[in-house]
Design an enzyme around this catalytic site. Structure first.
Site, PDB file in Angstrom:
ATOM      1  CE1 TYR A 155      -3.694   2.497   0.667  1.00 36.91           C
ATOM      2  CE2 TYR A 155      -2.354   3.283   2.488  1.00 36.91           C
ATOM      3  CZ  TYR A 155      -3.430   3.441   1.641  1.00 36.91           C
ATOM      4  OH  TYR A 155      -4.247   4.534   1.762  1.00 36.91           O
ATOM      5  CG  ASP A 250       5.778   3.380   1.005  1.00 36.30           C
ATOM      6  OD1 ASP A 250       6.080   4.009   2.041  1.00 36.30           O
ATOM      7  OD2 ASP A 250       4.605   3.234   0.618  1.00 36.30           O
ATOM      8  CE  LYS A 278       2.362   4.327   8.815  1.00 32.69           C
ATOM      9  NZ  LYS A 278       0.999   4.686   9.151  1.00 32.69           N
TER      10      LYS A 278
END
Length: 438
Positions: A155, A250, A278
């Site tokens: 994702y 990623d 994050k």
């Protein structure tokens, strides 16, 4: 007076959360602002959180939980860290957003560049999705090629080009995976199964000279926890170089979590570009993409590839990120994360197998996952063979025992520096009880 687990279950209630969720469904689609929070994958009543501290959370009904979601990854030093909160309070006295350069951007940029092997220049944005949008445009601009390879189950945010499912083959053209995504937005997205070397080779043969790059989660966290085979990342580095394509990691999830320099430090493979998020915001909205200087100098205003953001590099996110990374630089931070996460996952797997369940799982640093099936799990197709109904029962049972896991079989879990040996022992004891019951 201590309360036994049996007594705790008898008093467990989510009445206030249920009332709040019913009201929320009239105000927001599905009652939430991100789908996984609705508990559709596990059933039962979503929990409305009131406060967090360290490794624990409290909901509006007064239930306390040991938390293994960590706001989906950012809370690696623990929720509401005292030093981070104090620094934010001081920063807020100067203002919350300037819409102009500030010195804090320089400070965090220097830390990120020093830590992450691939990053020579960095651009801060406001989310992981935004970072992945920017890096895709940059890869296409730098190579002057349209196509990108992604892997099923990885994702990269909800931008149109990434919302693609692989279909039945390992070398298919992408088909939109969400209504509202036109085929034109995904026609240049190629897909392969994670850990499938031959599938990637076939894509490069079929689209020679057209592929701008490969983007992947170096350790998958959005299909559950799935690690790369020993030769997979090395192969990707080799084939991208041979074809003048870019390798993009990623690391929104894995950055500063598997090691201080992320998955690329842990595995010793340096990509051309990296996305982050994050942890580098310390719990505030943030994202970033960075990489080789010659590529990053394509980004406006240094170069012609346009990307901008109103709140990018805002002082609050930069402050929280700086103090979070400072804490992670302290001696034995990652050794500690590795030790407690090993104890957690090995404990859960051991009591699960003793109770007769087919289970497998793993961990690296402060990231872990397990599946209700025999291993190994190498890709999303393997992960989908898990017993998701059983995971739902396990999740709901653990919630009643005061343990908050990710509400999906297909999400990784996270530990933090705030988790204690007592937290882990209590979690494994709760798991043993629930696994016997289900």
């Amino acid at each position: 007076m201590s309360v036994s687990l049996d007594e705790k279950r008898k008093t467990f209630t989510l009445q206030k959360s249920e009332e709040a969720f019913n009201a929320a469904k009239e105000l927001m689609p599905g009652g939430v602002n991100s789908p996984v929070r609705a508990f559709n994958s596990v059933g039962g009543q979503p929990v409305f959180i009131k406060s967090v501290k360290g490794s624990h959370m409290w909901d509006i009904d007064g239930n306390e939980y040991i938390d293994y979601v960590g706001s989906w990854g950012p809370a690696i030093i623990g929720h509401a860290d005292d030093k981070v909160l104090a620094a934010l309070a001081e920063t807020m006295k100067e203002g919350t957003s300037f819409g102009a350069p500030c010195l804090l951007e320089n400070v965090l940029a220097e830390m990120v560049i020093a830590a992450v092997p691939s990053i020579e220049m960095v651009r801060f944005v406001n989310s992981g999705t935004e970072a992945c949008m920017g890096v895709l445009r940059l890869a296409r601009a730098f190579t002057d090629r349209p196509k990108i390879i992604k892997f099923e189950g990885c994702y990269h945010g909800h931008a149109d080009p990434y919302l693609v499912k692989a279909g039945s083959g390992v070398a298919t053209l992408g088909l939109p995976d969400s209504p509202g995504v036109p085929r034109a937005a995904t026609i240049d997205t190629l897909t392969a199964a994670y850990n499938d070397i031959s599938g990637v080779e076939e894509l490069f043969k079929a689209h020679k000279g057209e592929i701008a790059g490969i983007i992947l989660e170096p350790v998958v966290g959005n299909s559950g926890f799935i690690t790369p085979k020993s030769e997979f990342l090395e192969f990707l580095r080799k084939i991208t170089k041979e074809n003048d394509a870019l390798l993009i990691f990623d690391e929104v999830m894995t950055g500063f979590r598997l090691a201080y320099g992320g998955a690329q430090e842990y595995f010793g493979i340096t990509p051309d570009l990296t996305t982050l998020g994050k942890i580098i915001g310390g719990g505030l909205p943030v994202g970033a993409y960075g990489g080789r200087r010659d590529i990053m100098e394509m980004v406006a205003p240094a170069g012609p590839m346009y990307q901008a953001g109103t709140l990018s590099g805002n002082p609050l996110a930069m402050t929280a990120g700086f103090h979070t990374l400072q804490r992670l630089k302290e001696p034995r931070s990652y050794e500690y994360l590795n030790e407690i996460t090993r104890e957690l996952i090995q404990g859960i797997l051991e009591v699960g197998k003793k109770a007769g369940h087919a289970m497998c799982g793993g961990y690296i640093g402060g990231m872990f996952g397990f599946f209700f099936r025999e291993g190994p799990v190498h890709n999303f197709a393997d992960a989908k063979k898990s017993d998701t109904a059983k995971f739902g029962r396990f999740f709901r049972g653990m919630l009643e025992e005061g343990v908050y896991l990710a509400p999906s079989q297909f999400e990784a879990g996270f530990t933090s520096l705030a988790h204690t040996t007592d937290d882990i022992q209590r979690t494994v004891a709760a798991a043993e009880k629930v696994l016997k019951r289900i």
